[in-house]
Motif scaffolding. Structure first.
Motif, short mmCIF file in Angstrom:
data_model
loop_
_atom_site.label_atom_id
_atom_site.label_comp_id
_atom_site.label_asym_id
_atom_site.label_seq_id
_atom_site.Cartn_x
_atom_site.Cartn_y
_atom_site.Cartn_z
N UNK A 12 0.83 -1.21 0.00
CA UNK A 12 0.00 0.00 0.00
C UNK A 12 0.86 1.25 0.00
N UNK A 13 0.36 2.27 -0.68
CA UNK A 13 1.01 3.57 -0.68
C UNK A 13 0.80 4.20 0.69
N UNK A 14 1.83 4.76 1.32
CA UNK A 14 1.66 5.30 2.68
C UNK A 14 0.79 6.54 2.75
N UNK A 15 0.62 7.24 1.63
CA UNK A 15 -0.18 8.46 1.63
C UNK A 15 -1.64 8.16 1.30
N UNK A 29 13.30 10.34 -5.68
CA UNK A 29 14.54 9.73 -5.22
C UNK A 29 15.67 10.74 -5.21
N UNK A 30 16.72 10.37 -4.49
CA UNK A 30 17.94 11.16 -4.45
C UNK A 30 19.11 10.18 -4.44
N UNK A 31 19.98 10.30 -5.42
CA UNK A 31 21.17 9.44 -5.54
C UNK A 31 20.82 7.95 -5.57
N UNK A 37 11.52 7.39 3.91
CA UNK A 37 12.02 6.28 4.71
C UNK A 37 11.14 5.05 4.56
N UNK A 38 9.83 5.27 4.34
CA UNK A 38 8.91 4.14 4.15
C UNK A 38 9.36 3.30 2.95
N UNK A 39 9.61 3.96 1.81
CA UNK A 39 10.01 3.23 0.61
C UNK A 39 11.41 2.65 0.76
N UNK A 40 12.28 3.30 1.51
CA UNK A 40 13.61 2.73 1.75
C UNK A 40 13.50 1.43 2.54
N UNK A 41 12.63 1.41 3.54
CA UNK A 41 12.43 0.18 4.32
C UNK A 41 11.84 -0.92 3.47
#
Length: 93
Positions: A12-15, A29-31, A37-41
């Motif tokens: 699910x999308x967090x928003x 994204x960056x670099x 942080x949600x998508x990084x996890x």
């Protein structure tokens, strides 16, 4: 950056709280890492991937002769028939 759900998972999308489609979702994204942080996890856990899912080739359509051969191979139900009673098994009232 586009992220895709891992095979067999519904993320699910967090928003919006909507399930992201198999076609993926665009996230900032960056670099090479998502800024959220949600998508990084989710990425570290393996719930989403950066690569699109591979699509299985569509099964070929059976020809006109194949369904008839399949129908002949499937067992047909036996029609309901009364059991043949022998004279010794018959009961007279």
């Amino acid at each position: 950056m586009r992220l895709y759900p891992a095979a067999g998972l519904q993320i699910r999308d967090p928003i919006t709280h909507a399930v992201i489609p198999a076609g993926g979702v665009e996230v900032p994204d960056r670099n090479g890492l998502p800024t959220s942080f949600y998508w990084q996890r989710r990425l570290r856990a393996g719930d989403v991937t950066k690569t699109p899912p591979t699509t299985a080739p569509a099964a070929s359509q059976p020809s006109a002769a194949e369904p008839k051969a399949a129908e002949a191979a499937t067992p047909q139900p036996v029609p309901a028939t009364p059991a043949a009673a022998t004279p010794a098994e018959q009961v007279h009232a």
